[in-house]
Design an enzyme around this catalytic site. Structure first.
Site, PDB file in Angstrom:
ATOM      1  N   CYS A 133       8.277  18.082  28.129  1.00 13.17           N
ATOM      2  CA  CYS A 133       8.986  18.771  28.602  1.00 13.17           C
ATOM      3  C   CYS A 133       9.804  18.304  30.198  1.00 13.17           C
ATOM      4  O   CYS A 133      10.803  18.657  30.438  1.00 13.17           O
ATOM      5  CB  CYS A 133       7.286  19.366  28.962  1.00 13.17           C
ATOM      6  SG  CYS A 133       6.665  20.576  29.855  1.00 13.17           S
ATOM      7  N   HIS A 193       4.603  21.358  24.442  1.00 13.66           N
ATOM      8  CA  HIS A 193       3.927  20.285  24.174  1.00 13.66           C
ATOM      9  C   HIS A 193       3.060  19.956  22.653  1.00 13.66           C
ATOM     10  O   HIS A 193       2.242  20.696  21.983  1.00 13.66           O
ATOM     11  CB  HIS A 193       2.452  20.060  25.207  1.00 13.66           C
ATOM     12  CG  HIS A 193       2.656  20.277  26.589  1.00 13.66           C
ATOM     13  ND1 HIS A 193       3.181  18.728  27.084  1.00 13.66           N
ATOM     14  CD2 HIS A 193       3.278  20.853  27.651  1.00 13.66           C
ATOM     15  CE1 HIS A 193       2.876  19.015  27.937  1.00 13.66           C
ATOM     16  NE2 HIS A 193       3.723  20.477  28.216  1.00 13.66           N
ATOM     17  N   GLU A 238       1.618  17.552  21.195  1.00 13.31           N
ATOM     18  CA  GLU A 238       0.758  16.491  21.280  1.00 13.31           C
ATOM     19  C   GLU A 238      -0.074  17.467  21.827  1.00 13.31           C
ATOM     20  O   GLU A 238      -1.682  17.236  21.119  1.00 13.31           O
ATOM     21  CB  GLU A 238       1.184  16.060  22.221  1.00 13.31           C
ATOM     22  CG  GLU A 238       0.187  16.220  23.731  1.00 13.31           C
ATOM     23  CD  GLU A 238       1.533  16.454  24.427  1.00 13.31           C
ATOM     24  OE1 GLU A 238       2.278  17.077  23.719  1.00 13.31           O
ATOM     25  OE2 GLU A 238       1.160  17.241  25.424  1.00 13.31           O
TER      26      GLU A 238
HETATM   27  N1  LIG Z   1       4.973  19.703  31.586  1.00 15.99           N
HETATM   28  C1  LIG Z   1       5.440  19.626  32.019  1.00 15.99           C
HETATM   29  O1  LIG Z   1       5.875  18.370  31.687  1.00 15.99           O
HETATM   30  C2  LIG Z   1       5.817  20.496  33.239  1.00 15.99           C
HETATM   31  C3  LIG Z   1       7.851  20.361  33.121  1.00 15.99           C
HETATM   32  C4  LIG Z   1       8.007  20.621  35.338  1.00 15.99           C
HETATM   33  N2  LIG Z   1       7.207  19.760  35.791  1.00 15.99           N
HETATM   34  C5  LIG Z   1       7.653  22.211  34.791  1.00 15.99           C
HETATM   35  O2  LIG Z   1       6.338  22.443  35.752  1.00 15.99           O
HETATM   36  O3  LIG Z   1       8.401  22.472  33.990  1.00 15.99           O
END
Ligand SMILES: NC(=O)CC[C@H](N)C(=O)O
Length: 452
Positions: free
Chosen positions: A340, A424, A426
């Protein structure tokens, strides 16, 4: 026949709980698992025990000028944040404790929230970092074998605002149509709608020296009004010192625990890391050192890790150039895996650009095409920004594509032992289709060790 007898609002409306079994003693109805949960803010503490319902005592004012009357639970006060909608059906506690939501109001599209309370196991970090929770209906009864307290009490303790009785479908349609919106949530009657609207509209034009302040729940202090775009939010949620992580996924829950053999040392950058990333790495046999977001690349390389993980984290990935620099200095010197925010930092480190999406992806039902494996995985997602694949240099491979909108969901640069996912694997909450990617990271580290 088994029938759950649930007290719909207040113990005063019905016979006291203890009397219930005797009421049904001569019938075939069995009473079980009856718990009366009073709504803490509408209940005794507020001195309104006689009233079985609560009237509107909160407003959510959006920057588009709409005002949504609501009922509050959790903390009181006034809070500014960006409203995002999450389509997960389960897992509100994991969502509340995901540090990537810092500065955001999470609106759950699932209308019924709070029915399982909260428990010790579902925490994804030590705190709630989000700005607040917006829901349609707050469960009046809490029942689960792991439950330790109600959602309302949990939010109150953590100084996080929640509102219910909100038309979450209407707000979601607005967000889908117009894009994410800044909102102000307030239980303060003295503040007029116009004042709150002004706060929401000035949020993206005032800087750190603004005289206007809001209380950010997770910081528990007054903070200058800030914009989400262009602001470093990861340094507030990261750990401050390195530490070792040993917990694995409990064998009762691990669906993929064949013997792992060799141990790999992974340094994990904490940009707001979720515990389940660490648990999954540990379950796959990694020894993990977690380091803060500003930990120098040179110190990481001195540890001679078998691999480096760049975690998820809140806010705008282009607002943290120091983290991109760290990633740049590690890429090519050890196998790396970005999740992410980590993926977005890797995208920039490889020469690409990130951009803000219209309303982002938040939920546990996003189909992703895994191009290399030629299969579709249902994934858990939480991001507002994305990497623009057209900005990436030659040699970088797009390995995953989000099938809802065709956006880039994963990257690889085999020559530099780089892999990353925008979503994600996980889960927590969410489906486990992509868990095997942790195994791919192990293979990458193994290959690198063998070549060394
Ligand atoms: N879950 C995250 O790592 C979010 C990544 C980043 N902050 C976004 O909003 O795109």
């Amino acid at each position: 026949m088994e029938l759950a007898f649930v007290n719909p609002s207040s113990a005063t409306l019905f016979a006291p709980t203890k009397a219930l079994p005797s009421l049904f003693k001569h019938s075939s109805i069995r009473v079980f698992n009856v718990r009366c949960i009073s709504n803490s803010t509408a209940g005794a503490a507020a001195g309104v025990l006689e009233r079985p319902w609560k009237t509107s005592d909160a407003r959510l004012v959006l920057e588009d000028g709409s005002v949504w009357k609501a009922k509050s639970f959790g903390a009181t006060g006034t809070q500014v944040g960006e409203v995002v909608f999450n389509t997960s059906l389960t897992g509100y506690q994991e969502i509340l404790t995901d540090p990537s939501y810092a500065g955001q109001f999470v609106l759950m599209t699932n209308p019924h929230i709070g029915n399982t309370g909260v428990n010790f196991d579902d925490e994804e970090s030590m705190q709630c970092f989000l700005a607040g929770l917006v829901i349609r209906s707050l469960s009046i009864s809490t029942s689960n074998w792991r439950c330790t307290k109600t959602l309302g009490d949990y939010l109150t303790e953590r100084n996080i605002m929640g509102i219910y009785d909100v038309d979450t479908r209407a707000i979601t349609r607005r967000l889908r149509q117009d894009g994410s919106l800044i909102g102000v949530l307030s239980t303060e009657e003295v503040k007029s709608d116009e004042e709150l609207l002004e706060m929401s509209r000035s949020w993206d034009i005032v800087g750190n020296d603004s005289p206007l302040t809001v209380e950010l729940g997770y910081l528990r202090k007054k903070h200058p009004l800030i914009v989400l775009a262009g602001v470093d939010l990861i340094s507030d949620v990261s750990c401050t010192k390195p530490y070792e992580w040993v917990d694995r996924t409990s064998p009762n829950w691990d669906f993929n625990n064949e013997g792992r053999g060799e141990v790999f040392h992974v340094v994990a950058y904490d940009f707001g890391i979720k515990h389940n990333i660490l648990r999954r790495l540990a379950s796959y046999g990694c020894k993990i050192t977690v380091v803060p977001s500003n930990w120098p690349a040179s110190e990481t390389l001195k540890m001679n890790p078998d691999g480096v993980l760049f975690s998820n984290g809140p806010g705008d990935p282009s607002a943290v150039p120091y983290a991109v620099e760290t990633v740049k200095n590690i890429v090519g010197k050890a196998p790396v895996f970005g999740i992410c925010m980590g993926h977005q930092l890797l995208g920039q480190a490889l020469g690409g650009k990130t951009f803000k999406m219209k309303f982002g992806h938040h939920g546990g039902n996003h189909p992703v095409r895994n191009i290399r494996a030629n299969r579709v995985e249902i994934s858990a997602q939480n991001h507002n920004y994305a990497v623009d694949p057209a900005s990436l240099p030659q040699g970088v491979e797009v390995t995953h594509v989000n099938l809802n909108d065709g956006s880039c969901a994963g990257l690889a640069f085999p020559a530099l032992k780089v892999m990353s996912l925008q979503y994600h694997p996980e889960a927590s909450p969410g489906p486990h289709d992509s868990d095997s990617v942790f195994g791919e990271f192990i293979v990458l580290m193994k290959q690198c060790k063998q070549q060394a």
